[in-house]
Design a protein around this motif. Structure first.
Motif, PDB file in Angstrom:
ATOM      1  N   ALA A  36      43.555  41.416   1.964  1.00  0.00           N
ATOM      2  CA  ALA A  36      43.428  41.014   3.372  1.00  0.00           C
ATOM      3  C   ALA A  36      44.445  39.929   3.710  1.00  0.00           C
ATOM      4  O   ALA A  36      44.996  39.920   4.822  1.00  0.00           O
ATOM      5  CB  ALA A  36      42.009  40.549   3.658  1.00  0.00           C
ATOM      6  N   ILE A  37      44.707  39.025   2.769  1.00  0.00           N
ATOM      7  CA  ILE A  37      45.737  37.997   2.989  1.00  0.00           C
ATOM      8  C   ILE A  37      47.090  38.659   3.177  1.00  0.00           C
ATOM      9  O   ILE A  37      47.853  38.312   4.085  1.00  0.00           O
ATOM     10  CB  ILE A  37      45.762  36.981   1.825  1.00  0.00           C
ATOM     11  N   ASP A  38      47.397  39.643   2.335  1.00  0.00           N
ATOM     12  CA  ASP A  38      48.669  40.364   2.485  1.00  0.00           C
ATOM     13  C   ASP A  38      48.766  41.020   3.860  1.00  0.00           C
ATOM     14  O   ASP A  38      49.821  40.986   4.505  1.00  0.00           O
ATOM     15  CB  ASP A  38      48.819  41.422   1.396  1.00  0.00           C
ATOM     16  N   LEU A  39      47.676  41.644   4.299  1.00  0.00           N
ATOM     17  CA  LEU A  39      47.676  42.282   5.616  1.00  0.00           C
ATOM     18  C   LEU A  39      47.856  41.260   6.731  1.00  0.00           C
ATOM     19  O   LEU A  39      48.536  41.517   7.720  1.00  0.00           O
ATOM     20  CB  LEU A  39      46.373  43.058   5.832  1.00  0.00           C
ATOM     21  N   CYS A  40      47.251  40.104   6.564  1.00  0.00           N
ATOM     22  CA  CYS A  40      47.328  39.055   7.579  1.00  0.00           C
ATOM     23  C   CYS A  40      48.749  38.483   7.679  1.00  0.00           C
ATOM     24  O   CYS A  40      49.156  38.016   8.734  1.00  0.00           O
ATOM     25  CB  CYS A  40      46.325  37.958   7.252  1.00  0.00           C
ATOM     26  N   LEU A  41      49.484  38.526   6.593  1.00  0.00           N
ATOM     27  CA  LEU A  41      50.856  38.001   6.591  1.00  0.00           C
ATOM     28  C   LEU A  41      51.834  38.901   7.343  1.00  0.00           C
ATOM     29  O   LEU A  41      52.964  38.498   7.598  1.00  0.00           O
ATOM     30  CB  LEU A  41      51.340  37.802   5.151  1.00  0.00           C
ATOM     31  N   ASN A  42      51.407  40.087   7.697  1.00  0.00           N
ATOM     32  CA  ASN A  42      52.257  40.997   8.448  1.00  0.00           C
ATOM     33  C   ASN A  42      52.423  40.453   9.864  1.00  0.00           C
ATOM     34  O   ASN A  42      51.463  40.366  10.621  1.00  0.00           O
ATOM     35  CB  ASN A  42      51.616  42.390   8.493  1.00  0.00           C
ATOM     36  N   PRO A  43      53.649  40.072  10.254  1.00  0.00           N
ATOM     37  CA  PRO A  43      53.834  39.479  11.582  1.00  0.00           C
ATOM     38  C   PRO A  43      53.592  40.478  12.713  1.00  0.00           C
ATOM     39  O   PRO A  43      53.393  40.090  13.851  1.00  0.00           O
ATOM     40  CB  PRO A  43      55.283  38.990  11.564  1.00  0.00           C
ATOM     41  N   GLY A  44      53.574  41.758  12.408  1.00  0.00           N
ATOM     42  CA  GLY A  44      53.312  42.757  13.433  1.00  0.00           C
ATOM     43  C   GLY A  44      51.850  42.867  13.801  1.00  0.00           C
ATOM     44  O   GLY A  44      51.490  43.484  14.802  1.00  0.00           O
ATOM     45  N   ARG A  45      50.988  42.264  13.012  1.00  0.00           N
ATOM     46  CA  ARG A  45      49.546  42.306  13.280  1.00  0.00           C
ATOM     47  C   ARG A  45      49.233  41.187  14.257  1.00  0.00           C
ATOM     48  O   ARG A  45      49.279  40.016  13.911  1.00  0.00           O
ATOM     49  CB  ARG A  45      48.768  42.137  11.981  1.00  0.00           C
ATOM     50  N   THR A  46      48.904  41.558  15.475  1.00  0.00           N
ATOM     51  CA  THR A  46      48.655  40.550  16.507  1.00  0.00           C
ATOM     52  C   THR A  46      47.164  40.322  16.680  1.00  0.00           C
ATOM     53  O   THR A  46      46.350  41.218  16.473  1.00  0.00           O
ATOM     54  CB  THR A  46      49.246  40.987  17.856  1.00  0.00           C
ATOM     55  N   ALA A  47      46.824  39.121  17.058  1.00  0.00           N
ATOM     56  CA  ALA A  47      45.433  38.762  17.336  1.00  0.00           C
ATOM     57  C   ALA A  47      45.408  37.462  18.117  1.00  0.00           C
ATOM     58  O   ALA A  47      46.246  36.584  17.916  1.00  0.00           O
ATOM     59  CB  ALA A  47      44.651  38.609  16.049  1.00  0.00           C
ATOM     60  N   GLU A  48      44.426  37.370  18.988  1.00  0.00           N
ATOM     61  CA  GLU A  48      44.261  36.144  19.757  1.00  0.00           C
ATOM     62  C   GLU A  48      43.082  35.333  19.260  1.00  0.00           C
ATOM     63  O   GLU A  48      42.921  34.183  19.641  1.00  0.00           O
ATOM     64  CB  GLU A  48      44.088  36.479  21.240  1.00  0.00           C
ATOM     65  N   ASP A  49      42.259  35.935  18.419  1.00  0.00           N
ATOM     66  CA  ASP A  49      41.053  35.272  17.946  1.00  0.00           C
ATOM     67  C   ASP A  49      40.995  35.398  16.422  1.00  0.00           C
ATOM     68  O   ASP A  49      41.106  36.504  15.877  1.00  0.00           O
ATOM     69  CB  ASP A  49      39.840  35.940  18.592  1.00  0.00           C
ATOM     70  N   ALA A  50      40.814  34.277  15.748  1.00  0.00           N
ATOM     71  CA  ALA A  50      40.795  34.273  14.281  1.00  0.00           C
ATOM     72  C   ALA A  50      39.615  35.076  13.733  1.00  0.00           C
ATOM     73  O   ALA A  50      39.739  35.743  12.702  1.00  0.00           O
ATOM     74  CB  ALA A  50      40.732  32.838  13.755  1.00  0.00           C
ATOM     75  N   HIS A  51      38.494  35.055  14.422  1.00  0.00           N
ATOM     76  CA  HIS A  51      37.314  35.803  13.961  1.00  0.00           C
ATOM     77  C   HIS A  51      37.613  37.299  13.938  1.00  0.00           C
ATOM     78  O   HIS A  51      37.295  37.992  12.964  1.00  0.00           O
ATOM     79  CB  HIS A  51      36.114  35.511  14.865  1.00  0.00           C
ATOM     80  N   HIS A  52      38.233  37.802  15.001  1.00  0.00           N
ATOM     81  CA  HIS A  52      38.547  39.230  15.076  1.00  0.00           C
ATOM     82  C   HIS A  52      39.607  39.621  14.049  1.00  0.00           C
ATOM     83  O   HIS A  52      39.503  40.675  13.408  1.00  0.00           O
ATOM     84  CB  HIS A  52      39.004  39.610  16.482  1.00  0.00           C
ATOM     85  N   LEU A  53      40.617  38.779  13.891  1.00  0.00           N
ATOM     86  CA  LEU A  53      41.648  39.068  12.901  1.00  0.00           C
ATOM     87  C   LEU A  53      41.043  39.095  11.504  1.00  0.00           C
ATOM     88  O   LEU A  53      41.329  39.997  10.712  1.00  0.00           O
ATOM     89  CB  LEU A  53      42.774  38.027  12.974  1.00  0.00           C
ATOM     90  N   HIS A  54      40.194  38.146  11.192  1.00  0.00           N
ATOM     91  CA  HIS A  54      39.530  38.096   9.877  1.00  0.00           C
ATOM     92  C   HIS A  54      38.729  39.376   9.630  1.00  0.00           C
ATOM     93  O   HIS A  54      38.844  40.001   8.585  1.00  0.00           O
ATOM     94  CB  HIS A  54      38.626  36.860   9.810  1.00  0.00           C
ATOM     95  N   ARG A  55      37.929  39.749  10.606  1.00  0.00           N
ATOM     96  CA  ARG A  55      37.118  40.958  10.465  1.00  0.00           C
ATOM     97  C   ARG A  55      37.996  42.201  10.287  1.00  0.00           C
ATOM     98  O   ARG A  55      37.737  43.043   9.431  1.00  0.00           O
ATOM     99  CB  ARG A  55      36.217  41.126  11.697  1.00  0.00           C
ATOM    100  N   ASN A  56      39.054  42.299  11.076  1.00  0.00           N
ATOM    101  CA  ASN A  56      39.920  43.473  11.018  1.00  0.00           C
ATOM    102  C   ASN A  56      40.682  43.587   9.696  1.00  0.00           C
ATOM    103  O   ASN A  56      40.767  44.669   9.125  1.00  0.00           O
ATOM    104  CB  ASN A  56      40.902  43.468  12.186  1.00  0.00           C
TER     105      ASN A  56
END
Length: 175
Positions: A36-56
């Motif tokens: 999940a950390i690797d996925l989060c490091l992808n700059p193309g993954r956009t999110a406005e809310d940390a909770h939603h990004l974490h869940r996704n």
């Protein structure tokens, strides 16, 4: 368009790192958090809310690791089957699928199955033979469908029809 990591990304990564450090090393949860950390490091993954990004990213990491495990199990079982091991041996090792699929047998040039597949391909439509050729060359269903000019859904239906047509020709396992 290049997007940089935002504060939302950094706070999500920090949360995932804290979670990862709380899990037992080598556990499934640690692997999920790490991916999940690797996925989060992808700059193309956009999110406005940390909770939603974490869940996704956790959801996507779980799905990716689960599918990878399934593919590995199937590949190992097929390899055992092609080397002449019995289903009992594959089950003993934990691989539940022991035989190659119809497509794998066709790739291995088992002539009856391959001939039947090529004979059935025109019944799929005027694009059928080219679609089958693409599949046998290793293209994904999506890619093969795109090349021959049909929709993704039509490609999946064609694969199902092809598999159903070839099923009676596959060798039956002795019970």
């Amino acid at each position: 368009m290049s997007t940089s990591l935002t504060i939302v990304h950094f706070s999500t990564i920090q949360r995932l790192q804290e979670e990862r450090s709380s899990f037992r090393p080598g556990s499934e949860n640690e692997r999920i958090a790490d991916y999940a950390i690797d996925l989060c490091l992808n700059p193309g993954r956009t999110a406005e809310d940390a909770h939603h990004l974490h869940r996704n990213v956790r959801r996507d990491a779980k799905k990716h690791l689960y599918r990878g495990g399934q593919r590995e199990t199937q590949a190992n079982a097929r390899a055992l089957a092609t080397q002449g091991y019995t289903r009992d041996y594959a089950d003993e090792l934990g691989y539940t699928t022991s035989g190659p699929s119809a497509e794998d047998e066709c790739l291995a040039q088992h002539s009856d199955l391959c001939d039947a597949a090529h004979a059935f391909a025109p019944m799929l439509g005027p694009w059928g033979p080219q679609f089958l050729t693409r599949l046998l060359e290793g293209s994904s269903i999506d890619a093969a469908a795109s090349v021959v000019g049909v929709s993704r859904a039509t490609g999946y239906r064609a694969k199902q029809r092809l598999a159903a047509a070839l099923a009676p020709l596959r060798p039956q396992e002795a019970a």
